[in-house]
Design a protein around this motif. Structure first.
Motif, short mmCIF file in Angstrom:
data_model
loop_
_atom_site.label_atom_id
_atom_site.label_comp_id
_atom_site.label_asym_id
_atom_site.label_seq_id
_atom_site.Cartn_x
_atom_site.Cartn_y
_atom_site.Cartn_z
N GLU A 1 26.89 -66.79 46.88
CA GLU A 1 25.53 -66.29 46.96
C GLU A 1 24.71 -66.77 45.78
O GLU A 1 25.16 -66.77 44.64
CB GLU A 1 25.57 -64.76 46.98
CG GLU A 1 24.25 -64.11 47.30
CD GLU A 1 24.40 -62.61 47.47
OE1 GLU A 1 25.00 -61.99 46.58
OE2 GLU A 1 23.91 -62.06 48.47
N ARG A 2 23.48 -67.20 46.05
CA ARG A 2 22.60 -67.61 44.96
C ARG A 2 22.14 -66.37 44.19
O ARG A 2 22.02 -65.28 44.75
CB ARG A 2 21.40 -68.36 45.51
CG ARG A 2 21.77 -69.67 46.16
CD ARG A 2 20.55 -70.39 46.70
NE ARG A 2 19.94 -69.67 47.80
CZ ARG A 2 18.87 -70.11 48.49
NH1 ARG A 2 18.31 -71.25 48.15
NH2 ARG A 2 18.37 -69.41 49.49
N LYS A 3 21.84 -66.58 42.91
CA LYS A 3 21.46 -65.46 42.06
C LYS A 3 20.05 -65.65 41.53
O LYS A 3 19.71 -66.70 40.99
CB LYS A 3 22.46 -65.33 40.90
CG LYS A 3 23.86 -64.95 41.36
CD LYS A 3 24.79 -64.70 40.19
CE LYS A 3 26.18 -64.28 40.68
NZ LYS A 3 27.10 -64.00 39.54
N PHE B 1 19.72 -64.28 48.23
CA PHE B 1 19.86 -64.13 46.78
C PHE B 1 20.45 -62.77 46.42
O PHE B 1 20.06 -61.74 46.99
CB PHE B 1 18.50 -64.25 46.09
CG PHE B 1 17.95 -65.64 46.02
CD1 PHE B 1 18.24 -66.46 44.94
CD2 PHE B 1 17.14 -66.12 47.03
CE1 PHE B 1 17.72 -67.74 44.87
CE2 PHE B 1 16.61 -67.40 46.97
CZ PHE B 1 16.91 -68.22 45.88
N ASP C 1 20.28 -68.97 39.35
CA ASP C 1 19.68 -70.12 40.04
C ASP C 1 18.16 -70.09 39.99
O ASP C 1 17.51 -71.14 40.09
CB ASP C 1 20.14 -70.14 41.50
CG ASP C 1 21.65 -70.24 41.62
OD1 ASP C 1 22.19 -71.28 41.21
OD2 ASP C 1 22.28 -69.27 42.09
N THR D 1 18.05 -74.12 36.06
CA THR D 1 17.56 -72.84 36.59
C THR D 1 16.07 -72.94 36.88
O THR D 1 15.30 -73.39 36.02
CB THR D 1 17.81 -71.71 35.58
OG1 THR D 1 19.20 -71.59 35.33
CG2 THR D 1 17.28 -70.38 36.11
N THR E 1 14.46 -73.14 43.08
CA THR E 1 15.85 -72.70 42.93
C THR E 1 16.76 -73.89 42.62
O THR E 1 16.60 -74.98 43.16
CB THR E 1 16.31 -72.01 44.22
OG1 THR E 1 15.55 -70.83 44.41
CG2 THR E 1 17.78 -71.64 44.15
N ARG E 2 17.71 -73.65 41.76
CA ARG E 2 18.64 -74.70 41.31
C ARG E 2 19.08 -75.58 42.48
O ARG E 2 19.57 -75.09 43.51
CB ARG E 2 19.86 -74.06 40.67
CG ARG E 2 20.83 -75.07 40.05
CD ARG E 2 22.13 -74.39 39.64
NE ARG E 2 21.90 -73.26 38.75
CZ ARG E 2 21.78 -73.37 37.43
NH1 ARG E 2 21.84 -74.56 36.87
NH2 ARG E 2 21.61 -72.30 36.69
#
Length: 233
Positions: free
Chosen positions: A3-5, A34, A55, A82, A230-231
């Motif tokens: 999961e992206r953060k 996210f 991210d 980031t 986002t990254r």
């Protein structure tokens, strides 16, 4: 896939409603997969381990301070990939005490011109003007603003000092008025992106209040900006 953060950092001047404004975008971030962490201070910026896992940073902090270590951590995170996104004073008028932060963002709030003096009553509404956000040639084809036509707002119109390393997606022009001291129209960036190291930065100057953020065009720009920044590595 993990999961992206996303990290939401909010605070500073309450006139920009940092809690209410950021809460508006939390459902979107979660719908996009996210995991969202919320911080009410800038201390997390000095936590290298936390930022290495982040991210996307969504910042809404106006007229506050940032320490050397906090800024160093924020800049290092962006350089490492980031993404950093914000709107209005929450990103363009965050830390006046840090020239390094101004360089990172690429543009700084200077003022928001007022109405005619005879129409001013001493409240925030004195600085609400009807103005147009105009897409640039780049903006008409950029993923953040593609398909969005020029649009009008009635809110603070930011006058921004900026450098040439930003990619301007939309502008707004301050007209000459007999009650203001400038002598020719001034065009300021209203939406821009900036590449910094491996990171992507997105700034939208509209967003003084929650109702402005709820404008379909403004909200779309910010939400698309979050995904674009986002990254990517």
């Amino acid at each position: 896939m993990s999961e992206r953060k996303a990290l939401v950092v909010r605070g500073g001047w309450e006139g920009h409603a940092p809690v209410e404004a950021t809460e508006l975008f939390l459902p979107f971030l979660r719908e996009q997969g996210f995991e969202v962490r919320i911080e009410e201070t800038r201390e997390v910026y000095a936590d290298a381990a936390a930022l290495a896992e982040t991210d996307l940073i969504v910042q809404s902090v106006t007229m506050a301070d940032i320490t050397h270590d906090q800024f160093k951590g924020l800049r290092a995170a962006v350089e490492a990939g980031t993404g950093l996104v914000g709107w209005h004073g929450g990103i363009a008028d965050s830390y006046r005490n840090s020239s390094d932060y101004l360089q990172l963002i690429g543009g700084q709030f200077a003022t928001h011109p007022s109405k005619e003096p005879g129409l001013c009553g001493g409240g925030q509404e004195d600085n609400y003007l009807k103005y147009t956000v105009e897409m640039t040639d780049l903006g008409r084809k950029h993923p953040i603003t593609e398909g969005i036509a020029d649009f009008e707002l009635d809110t603070e119109q930011y006058w921004v000092l900026h450098d040439d390393l930003i990619d301007v997606l939309a502008t707004t022009t301050h007209p000459v008025q007999p009650y203001h001291p400038w002598h020719r129209p001034i065009t300021s960036p209203a939406v821009w992106t900036r590449l910094w190291g491996e990171g992507r930065i997105v700034v939208a100057t509209p967003g003084h209040s929650v109702d402005v953020l709820q404008d379909a065009n403004v909200r779309t720009i910010i939400e698309r900006g979050m995904l674009w920044a986002t990254r990517t590595a």
